[in-house]
Design a protein around this motif. Structure first.
Motif, PDB file in Angstrom:
ATOM      1  N   ARG A   1       5.792   8.197 -20.944  1.00 54.90           N
ATOM      2  CA  ARG A   1       6.406   8.913 -19.826  1.00 54.90           C
ATOM      3  C   ARG A   1       7.086  10.180 -20.300  1.00 54.90           C
ATOM      4  O   ARG A   1       7.109  11.191 -19.600  1.00 54.90           O
ATOM      5  N   SER A   2       7.646  10.137 -21.494  1.00 54.08           N
ATOM      6  CA  SER A   2       8.328  11.331 -22.003  1.00 54.08           C
ATOM      7  C   SER A   2       7.332  12.466 -22.246  1.00 54.08           C
ATOM      8  O   SER A   2       7.650  13.636 -21.992  1.00 54.08           O
ATOM      9  N   ILE A   3       6.137  12.144 -22.712  1.00 53.05           N
ATOM     10  CA  ILE A   3       5.108  13.177 -22.888  1.00 53.05           C
ATOM     11  C   ILE A   3       4.712  13.744 -21.535  1.00 53.05           C
ATOM     12  O   ILE A   3       4.562  14.960 -21.368  1.00 53.05           O
ATOM     13  N   ALA A   4       4.575  12.882 -20.535  1.00 53.60           N
ATOM     14  CA  ALA A   4       4.252  13.338 -19.179  1.00 53.60           C
ATOM     15  C   ALA A   4       5.346  14.256 -18.654  1.00 53.60           C
ATOM     16  O   ALA A   4       5.064  15.307 -18.062  1.00 53.60           O
ATOM     17  N   THR A   5       6.598  13.910 -18.882  1.00 54.41           N
ATOM     18  CA  THR A   5       7.720  14.727 -18.427  1.00 54.41           C
ATOM     19  C   THR A   5       7.720  16.091 -19.108  1.00 54.41           C
ATOM     20  O   THR A   5       7.949  17.116 -18.462  1.00 54.41           O
ATOM     21  N   GLU A   6       7.448  16.109 -20.418  1.00 54.21           N
ATOM     22  CA  GLU A   6       7.394  17.382 -21.149  1.00 54.21           C
ATOM     23  C   GLU A   6       6.295  18.285 -20.603  1.00 54.21           C
ATOM     24  O   GLU A   6       6.483  19.491 -20.445  1.00 54.21           O
TER      25      GLU A   6
END
Length: 146
Positions: A16-21
């Motif tokens: 999810r953090s990669i998606a947010t970035e």
């Protein structure tokens, strides 16, 4: 469902953090407008995603409850990406293979392991006693008599 969670659930991004970035870098949009991570996704939305220098388009057909297996992803989205984009991807992959042909340049880790395996088996079977191989004796250092 939030768009960052949705992209993670349908396995478009690993975390999810990669998606947010990626959303913060304006690589994800719904329709023609860039979105924030908190944007809610609805059925029928067309999401445009820029990943690996390709513009993907997916249509949301159903909102998943949680992250799912890869085989279940087509139940929730429909890929409407232009075929030209996939052709660009193929061309880029073919051009990457152009830079180094097999046997040219520095060996890769796989090449080195294959060479070590090939050479290592011959040496191990021929030379079992390393002292004899290097010509060393077990008597110790020689002393001179003066």
């Amino acid at each position: 469902m939030r768009i960052d969670k949705f992209l993670w659930c349908i396995r478009f991004y690993k975390t999810r953090s990669i998606a947010t970035e990626e959303i913060k870098k304006n690589r994800v949009s719904i329709g023609t407008s860039a979105v924030k991570s908190s944007k809610e996704v609805k059925e029928g939305d067309v999401i445009k995603i820029r990943k690996n220098q390709i513009d993907y388009k997916i249509k949301v057909t159903q909102i998943p409850k949680s992250r799912m297996g890869a085989k279940l992803v087509p139940l929730h989205i429909q890929d409407v990406t232009d075929k030209d984009q996939y052709e660009l991807l193929k061309l880029r992959k073919m051009s990457q293979d152009y830079y180094r042909n097999k046997g040219e340049g520095r060996p890769t880790k796989k090449d080195r392991r294959e060479m070590d395996e090939y050479v290592g088996n011959d040496i191990a079977s021929d030379f079992t006693d390393w002292d004899d191989f290097f010509g060393e004796t077990t008597d110790g250092p020689e002393e001179s008599e003066d």
